[in-house]
Motif scaffolding. Structure first.
Motif, short mmCIF file in Angstrom:
data_model
loop_
_atom_site.label_atom_id
_atom_site.label_comp_id
_atom_site.label_asym_id
_atom_site.label_seq_id
_atom_site.Cartn_x
_atom_site.Cartn_y
_atom_site.Cartn_z
N LYS A 289 0.84 -1.19 0.00
CA LYS A 289 0.00 0.00 0.00
C LYS A 289 0.88 1.25 0.00
CE LYS A 289 -3.57 2.35 2.69
NZ LYS A 289 -4.38 2.33 3.95
N PRO A 290 0.57 2.20 -0.90
CA PRO A 290 1.38 3.43 -0.95
C PRO A 290 1.35 4.18 0.38
CG PRO A 290 -0.02 3.24 -2.89
CD PRO A 290 -0.47 2.18 -1.94
N PHE A 291 2.47 4.81 0.71
CA PHE A 291 2.56 5.62 1.91
C PHE A 291 1.99 7.01 1.63
CE2 PHE A 291 6.04 3.77 4.85
CZ PHE A 291 5.68 2.48 4.52
N THR A 292 1.47 7.64 2.65
CA THR A 292 1.07 9.04 2.54
C THR A 292 2.34 9.90 2.64
OG1 THR A 292 0.83 9.39 4.92
CG2 THR A 292 -1.08 8.49 3.73
N PRO A 293 2.26 11.17 2.19
CA PRO A 293 3.44 12.03 2.34
C PRO A 293 3.93 12.13 3.78
CG PRO A 293 1.93 13.00 0.78
CD PRO A 293 1.22 11.81 1.35
N ASP A 294 3.02 12.18 4.74
CA ASP A 294 3.44 12.24 6.15
C ASP A 294 4.16 10.96 6.56
OD1 ASP A 294 2.56 14.81 6.62
OD2 ASP A 294 0.62 14.18 7.45
N THR B 129 18.16 11.16 0.90
CA THR B 129 17.28 10.25 1.64
C THR B 129 15.82 10.39 1.25
OG1 THR B 129 18.79 10.17 3.52
CG2 THR B 129 16.51 9.54 3.93
N ASP B 130 15.32 11.61 1.15
CA ASP B 130 13.89 11.79 0.83
C ASP B 130 13.56 11.21 -0.54
OD1 ASP B 130 13.08 13.29 3.22
OD2 ASP B 130 14.39 14.86 2.45
N ILE B 131 14.47 11.38 -1.49
CA ILE B 131 14.25 10.86 -2.84
C ILE B 131 14.20 9.34 -2.82
CG2 ILE B 131 15.28 10.68 -5.14
CD1 ILE B 131 16.47 13.54 -4.54
N LEU B 132 15.16 8.70 -2.17
CA LEU B 132 15.18 7.24 -2.10
C LEU B 132 13.96 6.70 -1.36
CD1 LEU B 132 18.94 6.43 -1.38
CD2 LEU B 132 17.72 6.29 -3.57
N THR B 133 13.54 7.39 -0.32
CA THR B 133 12.37 6.95 0.44
C THR B 133 11.12 6.98 -0.43
OG1 THR B 133 13.34 7.78 2.50
CG2 THR B 133 10.98 7.37 2.50
N ALA B 134 10.92 8.06 -1.16
CA ALA B 134 9.76 8.16 -2.05
C ALA B 134 9.79 7.08 -3.12
CB ALA B 134 9.71 9.55 -2.69
N LEU B 135 10.97 6.83 -3.68
CA LEU B 135 11.09 5.82 -4.72
C LEU B 135 10.74 4.43 -4.20
CD1 LEU B 135 14.35 7.08 -6.48
CD2 LEU B 135 12.15 6.70 -7.63
N TYR B 136 11.36 4.02 -3.11
CA TYR B 136 11.20 2.65 -2.65
C TYR B 136 9.87 2.36 -1.96
CZ TYR B 136 15.76 0.96 -4.02
OH TYR B 136 16.83 0.55 -4.77
#
Length: 276
Positions: free
Chosen positions: A2-7, A39-46
């Motif tokens: 399930k996709p994560f929310t931005p928060d 870090t933020d970029i990798l987190t959004a990607l994965y």
């Protein structure tokens, strides 16, 4: 998944930063500044973008992510561990004798690593080949590549950029971690590429600029909705080296410096406060 929310992504990125900081401190080596900026970029990607399966890391239908700035391997390992590719407890072996978690990622040793990186300027050409292979075979998987901005001074990248436009690789996304610093100097004092987006557009790419620490902007830029058919996308992510840690932020000294015990305690306290 399930996709994560931005928060939720922001919380996960903070967790990854803390674990990365601990791993570099305990290993006594690493590239903490560039790891904090990406870090933020990798987190959004994965956790929201990549179609990957940790239980089947070689799934032929998976999306591909190439971390061209391979010297920030530690934060990639932490992210892969959080995503389930490797055991979380293995992060304690970073840079230890016989560990597979080396200073640069190795695809033959670490599940989830698509290609060995470290020599800067190699990741994007490899990613262009991956994206072209998908086009030839009619596959729908996507290729993403993350580079540093100093790395974009390498001529091999611009040859790859020309090829990607020539081949119409709209299944390829380049994310440039534009933290304005490279080893030992500012980008502006060496070979200043800024502004980068117009250069990409001049080479036939679609280019967008974002705040590389704003999850909403990161997710919007990584979306394939509304993209221009036949054009690869370049994302210029404006970031801060050492992001989230006051004395490291935008400080060239922290390219590969390791915090002492006092600095480590302060950095961890700042990240923990940001998580609350």
């Amino acid at each position: 998944m399930k996709p994560f929310t931005p928060d939720e992504l922001r919380a996960k990125a903070n967790q990854i930063r803390r674990r990365d900081l601990q791993a570099v401190f305990e290993a006594g080596a690493g590239h903490i500044g560039g790891e904090m900026s990406v870090t933020d970029i990798l987190t959004a990607l994965y956790f929201n973008v990549l179609r990957v399966a940790p239980q089947n890391p070689l799934d032929p239908n998976r999306d591909r992510l190439v971390l061209s700035k391979g010297h920030t391997a530690c934060v990639l390992y932490v992210t892969l561990a959080e995503r389930g590719f490797i055991p979380k407890e293995e992060i304690t072996t970073f840079l230890q004798p016989m560990s597979r978690l080396n200073g640069h990622p190795n695809r033959t040793k670490v599940p989830g690593v698509e290609t060995n990186t470290g020599p800067l300027g190699h990741g994007l050409p490899v990613a262009v080949g991956m994206a072209k292979a998908a086009k030839i075979s009619g596959a729908d998987w996507k290729t993403y590549v993350v580079t540093g901005d100093g790395e974009m001074q390498e001529g091999s990248n611009w040859e790859a950029i020309m090829a990607a436009a020539q081949f119409g690789l709209d299944n390829l996304t380049l994310i440039i971690d534009h933290n304005r610093l490279q080893q030992g100097a500012r980008l502006a004092d060496t070979n200043n590429l800024a502004p980068i987006a117009p250069r990409l557009e001049a080479f036939g790419w679609e280019a967008v600029e974002i705040d590389g620490h704003n999850m909403d902007e990161i997710l919007a830029a990584l979306s394939h909705e509304g993209r221009t058919p036949g054009k690869p996308r370049g994302i210029v992510a404006h970031t801060n080296k050492g992001h989230g840690i006051s004395f490291m932020s935008d400080n060239v000294a922290w390219h590969h410096k390791v915090p002492n015990a006092e600095q480590y305690a302060q950095a961890m306290a700042e990240l923990e406060e940001a998580a609350q």
